[in-house]
Design an enzyme around this catalytic site. Structure first.
Site, mmCIF file in Angstrom:
data_model
loop_
_atom_site.group_PDB
_atom_site.id
_atom_site.type_symbol
_atom_site.label_atom_id
_atom_site.label_comp_id
_atom_site.label_asym_id
_atom_site.label_seq_id
_atom_site.Cartn_x
_atom_site.Cartn_y
_atom_site.Cartn_z
ATOM 1 N N GLU A 167 0.898 -1.217 -0.044
ATOM 2 C CA GLU A 167 -0.090 0.157 0.053
ATOM 3 C C GLU A 167 1.018 1.345 -0.200
ATOM 4 O O GLU A 167 1.790 1.323 0.539
ATOM 5 C CB GLU A 167 -0.998 -0.182 1.305
ATOM 6 C CG GLU A 167 -2.143 1.078 1.035
ATOM 7 C CD GLU A 167 -2.990 0.879 2.210
ATOM 8 O OE1 GLU A 167 -4.068 1.165 2.078
ATOM 9 O OE2 GLU A 167 -2.592 0.785 3.487
ATOM 10 N N GLU A 227 -9.723 3.619 6.424
ATOM 11 C CA GLU A 227 -9.025 3.622 7.795
ATOM 12 C C GLU A 227 -9.648 4.446 8.884
ATOM 13 O O GLU A 227 -9.514 4.163 10.209
ATOM 14 C CB GLU A 227 -7.581 5.010 7.221
ATOM 15 C CG GLU A 227 -6.603 4.095 6.568
ATOM 16 C CD GLU A 227 -6.121 2.976 6.812
ATOM 17 O OE1 GLU A 227 -6.005 2.710 8.153
ATOM 18 O OE2 GLU A 227 -5.446 2.263 6.113
ATOM 19 N N GLY A 267 4.868 -0.186 11.379
ATOM 20 C CA GLY A 267 3.399 -0.154 11.879
ATOM 21 C C GLY A 267 2.660 -1.402 11.749
ATOM 22 O O GLY A 267 3.453 -2.598 11.820
ATOM 23 N N ALA A 268 1.761 -1.570 11.000
ATOM 24 C CA ALA A 268 0.931 -2.916 10.462
ATOM 25 C C ALA A 268 0.234 -2.347 9.233
ATOM 26 O O ALA A 268 -0.178 -1.433 9.091
ATOM 27 C CB ALA A 268 0.350 -3.318 11.539
ATOM 28 N N HIS A 312 -10.198 -4.247 9.066
ATOM 29 C CA HIS A 312 -9.885 -4.092 7.607
ATOM 30 C C HIS A 312 -10.141 -5.278 6.994
ATOM 31 O O HIS A 312 -10.313 -5.200 5.616
ATOM 32 C CB HIS A 312 -8.181 -3.770 7.468
ATOM 33 C CG HIS A 312 -7.858 -2.242 7.611
ATOM 34 N ND1 HIS A 312 -8.484 -1.156 7.113
ATOM 35 C CD2 HIS A 312 -6.816 -1.639 8.225
ATOM 36 C CE1 HIS A 312 -8.132 -0.011 7.251
ATOM 37 N NE2 HIS A 312 -7.159 -0.332 8.243
ATOM 38 N N HIS A 336 -7.481 -2.794 14.898
ATOM 39 C CA HIS A 336 -7.530 -1.978 13.788
ATOM 40 C C HIS A 336 -7.397 -2.807 12.511
ATOM 41 O O HIS A 336 -8.139 -2.807 11.613
ATOM 42 C CB HIS A 336 -6.620 -0.864 14.000
ATOM 43 C CG HIS A 336 -6.476 0.089 12.819
ATOM 44 N ND1 HIS A 336 -6.698 1.338 12.832
ATOM 45 C CD2 HIS A 336 -5.962 -0.145 11.367
ATOM 46 C CE1 HIS A 336 -6.721 1.952 11.732
ATOM 47 N NE2 HIS A 336 -6.029 0.908 10.681
ATOM 48 N N GLU A 337 -6.305 -3.763 12.553
ATOM 49 C CA GLU A 337 -5.811 -4.332 11.306
ATOM 50 C C GLU A 337 -7.077 -5.548 10.835
ATOM 51 O O GLU A 337 -7.344 -5.804 9.591
ATOM 52 C CB GLU A 337 -4.731 -5.162 11.390
ATOM 53 C CG GLU A 337 -3.474 -4.182 11.769
ATOM 54 C CD GLU A 337 -3.526 -2.846 10.754
ATOM 55 O OE1 GLU A 337 -3.878 -3.056 9.462
ATOM 56 O OE2 GLU A 337 -2.875 -1.668 10.872
ATOM 57 N N GLU A 360 -2.805 -4.330 6.706
ATOM 58 C CA GLU A 360 -4.087 -5.057 6.715
ATOM 59 C C GLU A 360 -3.893 -6.137 5.685
ATOM 60 O O GLU A 360 -5.208 -6.613 5.278
ATOM 61 C CB GLU A 360 -5.265 -4.389 6.621
ATOM 62 C CG GLU A 360 -5.530 -3.590 5.413
ATOM 63 C CD GLU A 360 -4.928 -2.193 5.580
ATOM 64 O OE1 GLU A 360 -5.585 -1.276 4.783
ATOM 65 O OE2 GLU A 360 -4.040 -1.820 6.244
ATOM 66 N N ASN A 361 -2.964 -6.804 4.993
ATOM 67 C CA ASN A 361 -3.014 -7.698 3.856
ATOM 68 C C ASN A 361 -4.053 -8.882 4.142
ATOM 69 O O ASN A 361 -4.049 -9.479 5.223
ATOM 70 C CB ASN A 361 -1.573 -8.371 3.602
ATOM 71 C CG ASN A 361 -0.682 -7.148 3.687
ATOM 72 O OD1 ASN A 361 -0.333 -6.312 2.950
ATOM 73 N ND2 ASN A 361 0.258 -7.493 4.778
#
Length: 905
Positions: free
Chosen positions: A186, A376, A318-319, A357, A353-354, A321-322
């Site tokens: 991303e 987001e 960070g992280a 997603h 959060h992830e 969300e794949n």
């Protein structure tokens, strides 16, 4: 997606290190910010909210690529050569020609294509343009509408930064050096690993395979279909994915191991560098709980057969969300014996959060980067909701008020932008990932309208949205339509004003009373601005939550017209127009109502107190209210120990004390600040009490840090005593308390004490300790020792997987040594910003001015930023520089107000 930089406490506030982005957390490390304030401006006439954009349609979705040829499925096989930092690959793409075409155009970057064939026949020409990040394949003759297959071999570059396919070196717990390959696509970096239609509307299926050393493990979006060992190497082929955009493709390989669990039929794995996998046990338990909750909330079961959570040792900050294979900086997923409560909170909230997603962003994807907030903001809101629900003792929503305030401060600049901002070119999509607006404001708006519609109607609308757009794309208009259908309200007319225009309103309440004492409010609104006037006559439909008295349930009220009148209890009762602090707006009360609120302040609901403190501090900052009014609220706190209220108060005192440094009034301000925080600390004491919640423990650490910074000799002496015991026995101070105590000691350290702290830092047993101990060193006030601290931040003592720590350390150092830190930053910016990859320009444009505003000339900051940030990011630069100019002017206002108040006492 979340990008973070790890900041040492007490400067950093534990939360979604939202956001947790250097973009989400640099703002928490700055010298205390001046608060936003309204401009004097005439109230604009009512006007219609902006019209919402159209629903998603593939043909009209923005983008640079033509839509005459679209991908259906990809088969990609790569063979990395880490020693050469190159990889080779083969690719087959099944295409649908929607009309006859002689040219196929798609995205690529730093790749060379060979043996290009369409349906097995050679093509006429292949032209790759790295500047435009595209490849054009010209056919020998136009291909007819229908299905065709494009095949080719290619080679590309393994990256050292976290974009595309990158390599991450690390030092393992055994001291041995290792390598891990991973991806971060991303927003536009899938094209770095394989040629593709790298825009979110082009959903397709993907089947990947990778050939790596046989002792390595490989992980991707889908389960392994086949693993074949051939001598020293193994080829792992994964099952084909569902239809998804290219930016969600993931591939990680290295010497990894996993722990596993069943999530109601979904295989859950936490992967880490071998030897650290068991540090993921908390994350694995979190994942089971969050997955079950989200299945229920969305009423749409997680659609993939497995979900991997992958700890990357460094790699990025960070992280991401794949779909089916979420990657995390390992500090956001793994917990060691030395991890803190703050770390456990961060792990849960970032996972929440992830994982949100996986539905909003992955199952349903925004049609174009204009609507990245759909991904987001929603994930941020859902994460906060889940974290608060599952961990009530954390008082999470109260803590989120600090993030909302950060957003509101940024959003009060004239150069602020709407949540929905038009992205004309995907190469500039990075600028859409604004932490304050895209993440924090968006989260606050969703929470406000969940309260307005009611949780059940709001959830019903979200379920309609997910079901209606599953495995497809959507725009904001599609979300409004779903919420409107579920609630029976014209949501687009109400909500578009909050996402399509910048800023937010200041609601002014004027009171009149009849002979019987009944109270009538006359309500008006105008845009809340730090400076200047509103040229667009902005207007919002504002969902107020009105509470009259101290115990009444709030009453919903939609403010749509200027001079709107409403009955509101009895005159003399306290009044809140933002009950429970849910609203994203400011409120200014008339003098009589503010006096009533002050008299009853210690009896108000906690969140109502917080909202009043936030708003009054903002009004003080603008000169619209006297500092004495805000300080009267502090005096009315009484014995209450509500954490967020006191952290708001101490942050205001930090601002004033910081601004007063070097002035004749500083000592008086510091003494006053100590007189406010001291009684709070005496009620809390040094040690935790049975049943104490984490937020109260954090409040204790906040006031210890502040009293230490403000020169409280008793606190400094006790911190030194505890440090002496810690030198002898590393178990003498609990991990939760180490950062604050060591930071207080470091502030006043002499050379011998600094050397002791440095020895402790070098002996850190894991990265959690390393970040705490080196962070404490940056708090030193002695100039010569600060120069030594700066050298340590750049030294090889920081291992490769902790490279993002360097920027955090320089930011921490800047709180006490602006000129030194500025020199270090500007001389080493490529090294310091490298871990943030493509987000470096955004950090430089908006965050760097916020870091150095108090000790570097504004012109010098702006000159450096303009020389290092692309010209097309001029609006981002202006936001950063407006912050500098406002902080400088607000500093003068606060200095005069504080000095006058203290002289009058």
């Amino acid at each position: 997606m979340i990008f973070t930089v790890h900041l040492p406490a007490p400067v950093a506030v534990s939360s979604l290190l939202l956001y947790s982005l250097l973009l989400l957390s640099l703002s928490l490390s700055l010298p205390p910010p001046a608060r936003a304030a309204p401009a004097a401006a005439a109230a604009p006439p009512a006007s219609a909210a902006p019209a919402a954009e159209p629903p998603f349609a593939f043909d009209t979705a923005p983008g640079r690529l033509p839509k005459d040829v679209v991908p259906l499925d990809y088969t990609v096989a790569i063979v990395p050569d880490v020693a050469a930092m190159r990889f080779s690959g083969t690719e087959s793409v099944n295409l649908r020609f929607r009309s006859s075409a002689a040219v196929i155009r798609f995205n690529s970057l730093n790749e060379s294509l060979q043996r290009v064939r369409l349906d097995g026949r050679p093509v006429k020409a292949v032209a790759s343009d790295d500047a435009g990040q595209t490849t054009s394949v010209t056919l020998r003759e136009a291909a007819a509408a229908g299905l065709h297959t494009l095949t080719f071999a290619y080679d590309g570059k393994i990256e050292t930064l976290s974009r595309g396919l990158f390599v991450q070196p690390y030092v393992g717990q055994d001291g041995k050096h290792g390598l891990m390959l991973s991806t971060k696509m991303e927003s536009t970096d899938a094209r770095r690993m394989f040629p593709c239609w790298d825009e979110p509307a082009f959903r397709a299926t993907f089947q990947l395979s990778i050939t790596v050393p046989a002792e390595w493990t490989a992980v991707s979006n889908m389960p392994v279909a086949l693993r074949a060992v051939n001598g020293r190497y193994a080829t792992t082929t994964f099952m084909r994915s569902p239809r998804m955009p290219s930016y969600l493709v993931e591939l990680t390989a290295g010497d990894m191991a996993a722990i596993s669990a069943d999530g109601d039929g979904v295989q859950l794995d936490v992967w880490a560098a071998r030897g650290r996998e068991h540090q993921g046990e908390t994350a694995l338990a979190n994942a089971r709980q969050i997955l079950a909750d989200y299945d229920n909330y969305f009423d749409y079961r997680y659609p993939l057969p497995k979900l991997d959570l992958i700890a990357i040792p460094g790699g990025f900050t960070g992280a991401m969300e794949n779909w089916g294979a979420i990657t995390f900086n390992d500090q956001l997923l793994l917990l060691s014996p030395s991890s803190t409560t703050s770390s456990r909170q961060t792990v849960f909230s970032v996972q929440a959060h992830e994982m949100a997603h996986q539905w909003s962003g992955d199952l349903v994807t925004m049609g174009w980067w204009d609507d990245v907030w759909l991904n987001e903001s929603f994930a941020s809101w859902m994460s906060a909701k889940e974290t608060a629900t599952r961990n009530p003792g954390w008082h999470w929503w109260e803590g989120m008020d600090a993030e909302k305030e950060d957003a509101m401060t940024a959003d009060a600049l004239p150069a602020s932008h709407a949540i929905q901002q038009h992205v004309t070119d995907e190469l500039q999509a990075t600028a859409a990932f604004d932490p304050q607006i895209t993440y924090r404001k968006g989260q606050a708006i969703l929470r406000m309208f969940e309260a307005y519609l009611g949780p059940e109607a709001f959830r019903s609308g979200i379920r309609r949205y997910i079901r209606g757009h599953a495995f497809s794309n959507a725009t904001t208009a599609d979300l409004w339509a779903a919420l409107g259908a579920a609630s029976g309200k014209d949501i687009a007319a109400i909500l578009a004003g909050w996402t399509e225009q910048a800023g937010y309103p200041l609601v002014t309440a004027a009171v009149s009373c009849d002979a019987a004492g009944a109270r009538t409010l006359r309500l008006s609104q105008r845009r809340f601005l730090l400076v200047g006037t509103d040229p667009t006559a902005s207007h919002w439909s504002i969902p107020l939550e009105l509470r009259s008295g101290t115990n009444a349930e709030p009453r919903a009220l939609l403010l749509t017209q200027d001079a709107q009148r409403v009955q509101a209890g009895r005159c003399g009762e306290p009044l809140s127009l933002n009950a429970d602090a849910i609203g994203y707006y400011r409120v200014s009360y008339d003098a009589a109502t503010f006096e009533a609120n002050t008299r009853a302040f210690d009896h108000l609901a906690d969140a109502d107190r917080i909202a009043l403190l936030d708003d009054e501090w903002a009004l003080v900052g603008s000169g619209s209210a006297p500092l004495s009014a805000y300080l009267a609220l502090i005096a009315a706190m009484g014995e209450d120990l509500d954490t967020r209220a006191w952290q708001q108060i101490t942050a205001a005192l930090e601002t004033i004390e910081y601004d007063e440094r070097g002035t004749p009034g500083h000592d008086a301000v510091a003494a006053y600040a100590r007189s406010i925080a001291g009684p709070v600390f005496r009620r809390l004491g040094w040690g935790s009490k049975p049943g104490e919640t984490p937020d109260v423990q954090q409040l204790r650490r906040t006031v210890i840090a502040d009293l230490g910074a403000w020169g409280d000799t008793a606190v400094i002496d006790e911190a030194r005593r505890r440090f002496a015991a810690f030198v002898r026995d590393r178990n003498a101070i609990a991990p939760d308390d180490q950062e604050v105590i060591l930071a207080v000691v470091a502030q006043y350290a002499d050379a011998a004490t600094f050397a002791q702290l440095h020895v402790i830092a070098r002996m850190a047993s894991d990265e959690s300790e390393l970040r705490r101990y080196y962070g404490a060193l940056m708090s030193v006030r002695d100039a010569a020792l600060a120069a030594q601290a700066a050298r340590l931040a750049l030294s090889k003592e920081i291992p490769p997987q902790a490279s993002s720590l360097r920027m955090s350390l320089i930011v921490r150092l800047a709180a006490e040594h602006q000129a030194l830190s500025w020199a270090v930053f500007t001389q080493n910016a490529p090294l310091l910003l490298a871990p943030f990859a493509r987000y470096g320009p955004l950090i430089s444009a908006q965050q760097v001015p916020r870091i150095f505003w108090s000790g570097v000339a504004a012109g010098e900051i702006e000159s450096w930023v303009r020389a290092h940030v692309p010209a097309e990011m001029a609006s981002n630069i202006e936001r950063g520089m407006q912050t500098v100019r406002f902080k400088l002017s607000q500093k003068q206002l606060l200095l005069a107000a504080a000095d006058a108040y203290l002289r009058s006492r």
